[in-house]
Motif scaffolding. Structure first.
Motif, PDB file in Angstrom:
ATOM      1  N   PRO A  38     -20.586  14.021  49.184  1.00 58.64           N
ATOM      2  CA  PRO A  38     -21.581  13.685  48.656  1.00 58.64           C
ATOM      3  C   PRO A  38     -21.982  11.945  48.933  1.00 58.64           C
ATOM      4  N   SER A  39     -22.900  11.556  48.442  1.00 60.94           N
ATOM      5  CA  SER A  39     -23.106  10.042  48.964  1.00 60.94           C
ATOM      6  C   SER A  39     -22.314   9.040  47.943  1.00 60.94           C
ATOM      7  N   PRO A  40     -21.692   8.279  48.460  1.00 62.79           N
ATOM      8  CA  PRO A  40     -21.107   7.257  47.630  1.00 62.79           C
ATOM      9  C   PRO A  40     -21.838   6.488  46.664  1.00 62.79           C
ATOM     10  N   ALA A  41     -23.068   6.523  46.774  1.00 63.60           N
ATOM     11  CA  ALA A  41     -24.042   5.744  45.888  1.00 63.60           C
ATOM     12  C   ALA A  41     -23.893   6.659  44.506  1.00 63.60           C
ATOM     13  N   VAL A  42     -23.746   7.789  44.449  1.00 60.34           N
ATOM     14  CA  VAL A  42     -23.916   8.808  43.322  1.00 60.34           C
ATOM     15  C   VAL A  42     -22.827   9.691  43.501  1.00 60.34           C
ATOM     16  N   PRO A  43     -21.518   9.359  43.100  1.00 64.98           N
ATOM     17  CA  PRO A  43     -20.549  10.208  43.237  1.00 64.98           C
ATOM     18  C   PRO A  43     -20.397  11.158  42.023  1.00 64.98           C
ATOM     19  N   PRO A  44     -20.014  12.556  42.305  1.00 63.82           N
ATOM     20  CA  PRO A  44     -20.014  13.357  41.375  1.00 63.82           C
ATOM     21  C   PRO A  44     -19.399  12.876  40.012  1.00 63.82           C
ATOM     22  N   VAL A  45     -19.673  13.477  39.180  1.00 62.24           N
ATOM     23  CA  VAL A  45     -18.768  12.966  37.717  1.00 62.24           C
ATOM     24  C   VAL A  45     -17.599  13.906  37.867  1.00 62.24           C
ATOM     25  N   GLY A  46     -16.830  13.328  37.171  1.00 63.11           N
ATOM     26  CA  GLY A  46     -15.430  13.996  37.085  1.00 63.11           C
ATOM     27  C   GLY A  46     -14.727  13.866  38.554  1.00 63.11           C
ATOM     28  N   CYS A  47     -14.027  14.909  39.027  1.00 65.28           N
ATOM     29  CA  CYS A  47     -13.455  14.725  40.199  1.00 65.28           C
ATOM     30  C   CYS A  47     -14.411  14.844  41.369  1.00 65.28           C
ATOM     31  N   HIS A  48     -14.433  14.048  42.205  1.00 63.56           N
ATOM     32  CA  HIS A  48     -15.307  13.728  43.276  1.00 63.56           C
ATOM     33  C   HIS A  48     -15.455  14.836  44.026  1.00 63.56           C
ATOM     34  N   PHE A  49     -14.161  15.577  44.235  1.00 61.32           N
ATOM     35  CA  PHE A  49     -14.203  16.856  45.188  1.00 61.32           C
ATOM     36  C   PHE A  49     -14.860  17.956  44.608  1.00 61.32           C
ATOM     37  N   HIS A  50     -14.910  17.988  43.224  1.00 56.25           N
ATOM     38  CA  HIS A  50     -15.287  19.193  42.722  1.00 56.25           C
ATOM     39  C   HIS A  50     -16.430  20.134  43.315  1.00 56.25           C
ATOM     40  N   PRO A  51     -17.322  19.597  43.706  1.00 58.18           N
ATOM     41  CA  PRO A  51     -18.562  20.440  44.222  1.00 58.18           C
ATOM     42  C   PRO A  51     -17.988  21.252  45.499  1.00 58.18           C
ATOM     43  N   ASP A 101     -14.411  24.198  35.469  1.00 55.53           N
ATOM     44  CA  ASP A 101     -15.264  23.294  34.596  1.00 55.53           C
ATOM     45  C   ASP A 101     -14.467  22.034  34.098  1.00 55.53           C
ATOM     46  N   LEU A 102     -13.179  22.166  34.084  1.00 55.30           N
ATOM     47  CA  LEU A 102     -12.484  21.239  33.687  1.00 55.30           C
ATOM     48  C   LEU A 102     -12.514  19.653  34.686  1.00 55.30           C
ATOM     49  N   CYS A 103     -12.776  20.299  35.713  1.00 55.04           N
ATOM     50  CA  CYS A 103     -12.870  19.179  36.674  1.00 55.04           C
ATOM     51  C   CYS A 103     -14.016  18.298  36.757  1.00 55.04           C
ATOM     52  N   LYS A 104     -15.009  18.886  36.195  1.00 55.57           N
ATOM     53  CA  LYS A 104     -16.352  18.194  35.934  1.00 55.57           C
ATOM     54  C   LYS A 104     -16.302  17.156  34.710  1.00 55.57           C
ATOM     55  N   GLN A 105     -15.305  17.210  34.156  1.00 52.73           N
ATOM     56  CA  GLN A 105     -15.007  16.338  32.917  1.00 52.73           C
ATOM     57  C   GLN A 105     -14.832  14.888  33.156  1.00 52.73           C
ATOM     58  N   ALA A 106     -13.460  14.674  33.794  1.00 52.77           N
ATOM     59  CA  ALA A 106     -13.343  13.520  34.186  1.00 52.77           C
ATOM     60  C   ALA A 106     -12.357  13.448  35.556  1.00 52.77           C
ATOM     61  N   TYR A 107     -12.355  12.219  35.957  1.00 54.40           N
ATOM     62  CA  TYR A 107     -11.579  11.963  37.302  1.00 54.40           C
ATOM     63  C   TYR A 107     -10.110  12.288  36.826  1.00 54.40           C
ATOM     64  N   PRO A 108      -9.502  13.091  37.579  1.00 53.83           N
ATOM     65  CA  PRO A 108      -8.075  13.307  37.193  1.00 53.83           C
ATOM     66  C   PRO A 108      -7.066  12.416  37.260  1.00 53.83           C
ATOM     67  N   ASP A 109      -6.084  12.317  36.257  1.00 54.97           N
ATOM     68  CA  ASP A 109      -5.067  11.368  36.479  1.00 54.97           C
ATOM     69  C   ASP A 109      -4.048  11.525  37.337  1.00 54.97           C
ATOM     70  N   ARG A 110      -3.362  10.379  37.739  1.00 57.79           N
ATOM     71  CA  ARG A 110      -2.253  10.840  38.717  1.00 57.79           C
ATOM     72  C   ARG A 110      -1.017  11.584  38.373  1.00 57.79           C
ATOM     73  N   VAL A 111      -0.913  12.381  39.443  1.00 55.92           N
ATOM     74  CA  VAL A 111       0.214  13.443  39.206  1.00 55.92           C
ATOM     75  C   VAL A 111       1.374  12.952  40.117  1.00 55.92           C
ATOM     76  N   VAL A 112       2.672  12.796  39.503  1.00 57.04           N
ATOM     77  CA  VAL A 112       3.558  12.057  40.216  1.00 57.04           C
ATOM     78  C   VAL A 112       4.592  13.509  40.727  1.00 57.04           C
ATOM     79  N   LEU A 113       4.570  13.659  41.962  1.00 62.02           N
ATOM     80  CA  LEU A 113       5.185  14.846  42.629  1.00 62.02           C
ATOM     81  C   LEU A 113       6.961  14.559  42.873  1.00 62.02           C
TER      82      LEU A 113
END
Lengths: 461, 325, 670
Positions: C625-638, C645-657
């Motif tokens: 997608p265009s960086p001018a209007v990144p998708p809401v939530g996780c940028h990659f979800h589309p 649906d959870l991915c559309k809510q918010a950008y995911p937090d950092r997960v330490v592996l």
């Protein structure tokens, strides 16, 4: 010696050109395109033709006060060129005479030796004056002088060509015979044969003219009896000055502002863009008209500040160059702005910034050298347009001073006579011929230069 | 789109103000009205009274910027700057130095100017494009080389020659059309033929060569190769693809000069004695009528700015890639 | 109908005339059977594209075919009159090009451009044409084809444009599709889409494909037969399987050896010395002789002929002449110089740490050009580079990775965030302090042509940084340093007095490296330094960068889209998507056990130069997608195959592996 203001600028320009040539010899990126220009047949023959014009122009730019016979200086100002062609300058008739004529163009009352008077075409004071019976002897005389001139021209050409070939042979260290063979077959890298042929034509024409002009008005005379050929030659300097100095005077402003606007962007860009949009929104002719009108007002109110007519005319010429420059710098400025904008984003400018190189150094080292080809191209491209523009402006009376020799003034005065029966055509034809030759060779030359310096266009071919 | 136009018009205001101030400086500050009067009245020994009278008749006797004698708003408006420069913004050109109404003159004289300029533009454009297409079509042959040589030759001939030569040939030798003059209504046509032909011929060299470069630039692009790869014939490639793309710079180049057509052509109109705006300017220059020159400078600037705006708008019409906002 | 579709024999094409025309194609022979994919493989400048254009008779001006035949189904195309050839072009034989960006007419709607082709080769009129256009667009997988047909090329993404090109080519139902590097200009996930599409269409339309590529991975993915081209000639011909099992020609072998892979990490890549010979020269012996490791006398004096070996595999090399006993010796690995690899040094101090870096380019709109939004090229990015280590920043074009590099160097001023270099906060430094700091950080660019001022001598280019940073006491001293630097990067000292254009791409990149080294930097930002280079030249540059790192202890921020380079060179990897890092870790962690769905898809899309290795591919739909209007939530979800649906809510937090491995995805299990 008298130094007119345009003379100073002309010699400054000459010095710049020589300096540029020396610099270009040492720098591959300049030498390569110029050698492409040399390698083009059209390019090299145009250079020969142009150099004849430039020679006349330069000779005509060395001014001094002539001395009278007893050595006292006079108040006149003449040029070295005037001095060289003194016969042309001084052999004035009364009024119009056709090319090669021995008689005036209009009927006058002639005093007969016996005291009587008849209406007829009087003999000219100079043109064909050496002939006893012009009617019978003129053609033969002209022919023999033409042949003699052609012969002299060829002789001089042979000497020059021989010297040239000998020098070339020693430089390329091959025998003269082999070199000649190569030249004649057109197999030399630079088409020297084309240059030599053009030179031959130009020399033969020059010498024929020289031979004839002392005894005839080869292009007739004008209303006050001045030799038209002389006028046309004198106009060369005016044309060259307009064509070159105009670009020269506007160059610093165009280059500086254009690069600054493109490089710094932001408010600098806004201000500079505003300046050139405003200036270019005024129609050029009207701006020139307004400015020249103002100059006329100024001059007529301060008439006593000028020592001579020549100086006055010269100042007006310079002013015309300036104002033409003001109307024409905007195009180049816009071009340079765009180019500078592109260049500031190139990797090498970014790399220089990453080294902490100062803006000034970046501009002089990275931007300027990479836009110089655009400057050069616009310089040669503008030249012919400006020469043509001079003629038009002089016609509208907002060009050079009416007392100055210029093709525009020649055409302007000749136009009045177009309605005459039979037509006085020679002033017009002479001016157009000289102008056409200059403009055509300049146009062809600028094409070659542009192709050599603009690689994008070269690929397009 | 609409916001873009409005913004551009707002941008035009400072530009026109700049032009206005520049002409004001040129005409009233660098040279005083006294100088103009003296130049106009000719003789060197004019009396101061005559100069004052001349100035008063033309309204040049007011103070330049601030009238300290007047009251209220008049302090600013009863000045040369307001009367002669600011009023131009309302297209109130005032009267010329010889007392004629400039606005009226302009509205009268623009029609003959247009009557020449529009046919020259249209005929010239179609002829130049045709020639350029022909040359490009035969770009591998000698036609290209000689075509270009011919163009350069024609470019190198002074425009004055075309006019004088045309007048001589058509008027004097062949007696086909009148050499100069003008008439109203349809009878003007016979006066227009020669200037139009001369104007077109004079422009062929430069125009054809310029369009040829545009075509050549397009013809080397990748999409032309794709069009050929489809199996299109060379003439279809030329007309459908190359011409369509090259028309963008050609059209927009034409649009920018469209408004300036009103200004007419100085040289043509004066040679052919056509009472248009071009000869108006020339007459004004010759009669040293500063009021007219000043008005025309301003009018020219306005038209130029309009031309720039039209150019940008025309881009959006012919080039789908350009969107204005 | 015979099985053989196209037979090219002894095709010779030259460009230019006069004494030394450039022989771009010099005796090409090839045979393509119906329904197969035949690949012409070779590096740039070897004449692949010219061969294709010769077959189509679409040579650029100045190009002529001087000899040979091109038979399509027995008809010699070179003898056809132009008018009939036009029916073949786009009809029986169609072509798509490398640059989808410029290959479509910008002022004509794509529907019309396809319709042109339909009209020429199908006897359809009126509405039937429109219907067929939509059908074709649908065929090449363009969603909403009715609407797309009305659109202009600039409204489509690169991958879409290439699909349109393919639709245009399909309009005439060609028997042969010539594809000239169809995916080179595209990102790897898009490349996977296009390659898959071509494979499907090949089966559906039953057409043969002549594919031109330089990418061994692409060859392995898609071809049946191939020919390797070198300097205007085919030097080897084989079936795909045979070739990847056992490349015969020394040049082919070198191509394999110079590919960077993970297995070669601890040794320098094998390189091909020298450059491709200019094609206007006269060849006496084998064209590869000067660069070949196995060269012997005969190679220089006698032109090698075709040696046909088993199963249609053939090679043009003296080593395989029947009378020559050397065959057996050749297939051994030629070069196994193992340099001692650096030890793992994980506890090095951190040199550069970037946190929450943002670069926004404002978008102006409206009457007074108010800022109405921003292109968020970099949107909150954090990374750290340790001394002497290489961090690879991986991502597709448009994800903002180049901007990151420039923002760290303060060539573009960041909108927010911090960049600490050795304790100094770069974003806060004064002008003069920054100027002094600049000697510690340098940059190498992608395009070796545009990264040097063409008007300057190489000596001055390399010395530029030293002058600006006042390094070296005088001119002579600097000159001496320049000489040392040039030697260090493997260039002759005589280069000082020459201009950049006199050097090849690889050599120019060496000069750029020397220029960067001149100020003794501690960190070099390498912005795709090898992506404009051929694979054999790329190997040289990678070797150089690697040896410089171990010699001088340099740190690299290596910006790239090339996964195999990452595997070869990097210690740590950060994967970037739409202005943010989605996964970060050591090279083993990220490449072996990718946690983010984007990383997984990216890795699976990379074509592997091994036809045997069947692998499961994760197909991504659509474009970034265009960086001018990144998708809401996780940028990659589309585009994400695992999105909920959870991915559309918010950008995911950092997960330490692990200590080093972090990922931004809610589906990751700790």
């Amino acid at each position: 010696m008298v130094l007119l203001s345009t003379d100073i600028l002309i010699f400054l320009l000459l010095a710049l050109a020589i300096g540029y040539a020396l610099y270009a010899r040492k720098h591959e990126h300049l030498r390569a395109p110029w050698s492409l220009v040399l390698r083009s047949k059209v390019g090299i023959s145009c250079m020969v033709v142009l150099s004849f014009y430039i020679l006349v122009g330069l000779l005509d730019s060395v001014h001094f006060h002539p001395t009278t016979k007893n050595g006292a200086p006079t108040g006149d100002v003449i040029s070295l060129f005037d001095h060289l062609v003194t016969p042309l300058r001084e052999q004035q008739e009364k009024t119009y005479s056709a090319p090669f004529a021995a008689h005036l163009y209009s009927k006058e009352s002639i005093d007969l030796p016996d005291g009587g008077q008849i209406r007829g075409y009087p003999r000219l004071q100079w043109g064909g004056a050496h002939l006893e019976d012009p009617q019978q002897m003129r053609l033969a005389d002209i022919l023999s002088r033409t042949l003699a001139g052609a012969f002299e021209g060829l002789l001089i050409w042979l000497i020059i060509a021989a010297a040239f070939v000998a020098r070339l042979a020693s430089r390329e260290s091959c025998s003269i015979g082999r070199l000649l063979h190569r030249l004649l077959d057109g197999r030399s890298e630079i088409p020297w044969h084309v240059m030599l042929y053009t030179l031959a034509i130009m020399l033969v024409l020059t010498f024929i003219a020289l031979n004839l002009a002392t005894h005839y008005h080869i292009m007739g005379t004008d209303k006050v009896g001045e030799d038209v050929f002389y006028q046309a030659l004198k106009s060369i300097r005016t044309g060259l000055v307009i064509g070159t100095l105009t670009t020269l005077v506007m160059l610093p402003a165009a280059v500086l502002l254009g690069i600054m606007a493109g490089y710094f962007r932001g408010w600098v860009d806004d201000v500079i863009q505003y300046i050139y949009t405003t200036l270019s929104s005024i129609p050029g002719v009207l701006l020139i008209a307004a400015a020249i009108l103002m100059l006329q007002v100024y001059m007529s109110n301060h008439a006593d500040e000028f020592n001579s007519l020549v100086e006055r005319a010269d100042l007006r010429l310079l002013f015309l160059c300036l104002i033409l420059g003001v109307t024409s710098w905007t195009g180049l400025c816009r071009l340079l702005r765009g180019e500078a904008m592109k260049l500031r984003e190139t990797d090498y400018v970014q790399a220089a910034t990453a080294f902490g190189v100062s803006h000034f150094t970046i501009i002089t080292r990275h931007i300027l050298p990479n836009v110089m080809h655009i400057v050069l191209i616009s310089l040669v491209l503008d030249f012919s347009g400006l020469v043509l523009a001079e003629a038009v402006l002089s016609y509208v009376n907002i060009g050079v001073d009416p007392t100055m020799n210029s093709w525009g003034n020649m055409i302007n005065s000749a136009r009045m006579e177009m309605a005459r029966e039979p037509v006085v055509w020679w002033s017009l034809v002479a001016a157009l011929l000289f102008m056409f030759t200059l403009v055509l060779s300049a146009n062809l030359f600028s094409d070659v230069v542009r192709d050599a310096f603009d690689p994008r266009l070269r690929q397009g071919k | 789109m609409m916001t873009y136009i409005i913004r551009r018009l707002l941008y035009a205001i400072p530009i026109l103000m700049g032009v206005n101030i520049l002409t004001f400086m040129l005409f009233f500050v660098i040279n005083s009205p006294d100088d103009m009067a003296r130049l106009n009245l000719g003789a060197k020994h004019v009396t101061p009274e005559a100069i004052e009278k001349w100035k008063e008749e033309r309204g040049y006797d007011k103070p330049l910027l601030i009238n300290s004698q007047a009251e209220g708003l008049d302090r600013l408006t009863d000045t040369i700057f307001y009367e002669k420069s600011v009023k131009l913004f309302m297209f109130d050109f005032g009267s010329s130095d010889s007392g004629r109404d400039i606005g009226h003159d302009i509205s009268q004289r623009m029609w003959p100017s247009l009557a020449i300029a529009i046919p020259v533009l249209m005929v010239g454009l179609s002829i130049n494009i045709t020639f350029a297409l022909l040359i490009v079509f035969f770009r591998t042959t000698y036609i290209d080389l000689w075509g270009v040589v011919l163009c350069v030759t024609m470019m190198s001939i002074s425009g004055l020659f075309y006019i004088i030569g045309g007048q001589y040939l058509a008027g004097k030798l062949l007696h086909l059309v009148p050499i100069s003059g003008y008439d109203t209504g349809f009878s003007a046509i016979k006066f227009l033929i020669l200037p139009v032909i001369v104007g077109v011929i004079g422009g062929i060299g430069g125009g054809t060569r310029w369009y040829r470069t545009l075509f050549l630039e397009e013809i080397n692009k990748d999409y032309v190769r794709s069009a050929r790869a489809k199996g299109l014939s060379e003439s279809m490639v030329m007309f459908r693809h190359v011409l369509q793309n090259a028309m963008i710079p050609i059209l927009t180049g034409v649009v920018v000069v469209l408004p300036l057509l009103f200004m007419g052509s100085l040289i043509t109109e004066s040679f052919f004695s056509i009472p248009g705006l071009g000869s108006y300017v020339i007459d004004a220059i010759n009669m040293q009528d500063f009021a007219i020159v000043r008005s025309m400078v301003f009018l020219g600037a306005v038209l130029y700015v309009v031309g720039l705006l039209l150019t940008d708008i025309s881009y959006t019409l012919v080039d789908p890639r350009v969107r204005l906002d | 109908m015979s099985d053989l579709l196209l037979r090219v024999s002894n095709l010779k094409t030259v460009i230019g005339s006069g004494d030394s025309p450039v022989r771009v194609v010099d005796g090409l022979d090839l045979e393509i059977r119906r329904g197969e994919t035949f690949t012409l493989l070779g590096e740039s400048g070897c004449g692949k594209s010219m061969s294709a254009l010769s077959i189509m008779r679409l040579l650029p001006m100045g190009g002529h075919i001087i000899d040979g035949t091109v038979e399509l189904d027995g008809v010699d195309l070179l003898k056809l009159p132009e008018q009939e050839m036009r029916r073949v072009r786009g009809g029986r034989m169609a072509m798509i090009f490398q640059e989808p960006m410029t290959s479509l007419n910008p002022v004509m709607s794509v529907g019309k451009q396809i319709a042109e082709s339909v009209q020429l080769h199908d006897n359809l009129r009126g509405a039937a044409i429109t219907k067929r256009v939509v059908e074709l667009l649908d065929d090449v997988g363009i969603p909403d084809p009715e609407r797309r047909a009305q659109e202009y090329p600039h409204q489509l993404s690169g991958g879409m444009k290439q699909r349109v090109m393919i639709a245009m080519a399909l309009a005439g139902r060609p028997e042969l599709l010539i594809a000239d590097e169809p995916t080179t200009a595209l990102d790897v996930t898009i490349q996977a889409q296009v390659l898959e599409l071509m494979g499907r269409l090949k089966r559906e339309y039953g057409m043969a494909i002549l594919q031109i590529t330089h990418d061994l991975g692409v060859v392995a993915e898609s071809s049946d037969h191939l020919a390797v081209m070198y300097a205007g000639q085919v030097v080897e011909r084989a079936s795909c399987r045979g070739f990847f099992n056992k490349p015969l020609h020394p040049y082919s072998q070198k191509l394999f050896d110079s590919l960077p892979t993970e297995q070669k990490r601890d040794r320098p890549l094998s390189v091909i010395k020298g450059t491709v010979p200019p094609l206007d020269s006269q060849f006496i012996g084998c064209r590869f002789a000067d660069r070949c490791d196995h060269v012997f006398d005969r190679c220089r004096s006698e032109v090698p002929q075709w040696d046909l070996l088993s199963e249609g595999q053939g090679v043009r090399c003296h080593l395989y002449d029947q009378i020559d006993p050397k065959v057996g010796t050749l297939c051994l690995p030629t070069e196994t110089v193992v340099e001692p690899c650096e030890q793992e040094k994980r506890d090095k101090p951190t040199l550069l740490s970037v946190s929450d870096l943002k670069v926004h380019f404002p978008i102006y709109k409206g009457l007074f050009k108010r800022t109405v939004g921003a292109v968020k090229a970099v949107d909150g990015l954090s990374l750290a580079i340790k001394e002497g280590r290489t961090l690879a920043l991986v991502g597709e074009s448009g994800c903002g990775k180049t901007t990151v590099g420039k923002a760290i160097l303060q060539l573009i001023r960041p909108t927010a965030g911090s960049a600490k270099f050795d304790g100094d906060e770069l974003t806060q430094l004064s002008r003069s302090a920054l100027r002094t700091r600049r000697r510690d950080m340098q940059i190498i660019f992608q395009d070796p042509v545009s990264s040097m001022n063409p008007r300057m001598l190489v000596g001055d280019i390399v010395a530029e940084g030293m002058v600006a940073q006042s390094i070296g006491v005088d001119h002579a001293d600097r000159q001496e340093r320049v000489e040392r630097l040039l030697e260090q990067v493997g260039l002759p000292v005589s280069a000082i007095n020459r201009y950049p254009h006199e050097f090849s791409g690889g050599q120019r990149q060496r000069i750029c490296i020397a220029r960067a080294l001149a100020v003794n930097p501690r960190l070099i930002i390498c912005d795709e330094p090898t992506s404009a280079l051929d694979v054999s030249v790329q190997a040289q540059i990678l070797n150089l960068l690697k040896s410089l790192q171990s010699e001088l202890g340099l740190s690299y921020l290596f910006i790239t889209h090339n996964i195999s380079v990452v595997a070869y060179l990097a210690h740590e990897v950060a994967v970037m998507y739409l202005g943010r890092i989605v996964e970060q870790g050591t090279v083993e962690e990220v490449l072996q056990t990718p946690a983010h769905p984007y990383t997984q898809a990216l890795l699976s899309a990379v074509p592997v130069p091994d036809p045997e290795r069947a692998k499961e591919r994760i197909h991504l739909q659509g474009d970034m997608p265009s960086p001018a209007v990144p998708p809401v939530g996780c940028h990659f979800h589309p585009r994400c195959p695992q999105a909920t649906d959870l991915c559309k809510q918010a950008y995911p937090d950092r997960v330490v592996l692990s200590d080093t491995h972090t990922v931004y995805c809610i589906h990751t299990e700790r």
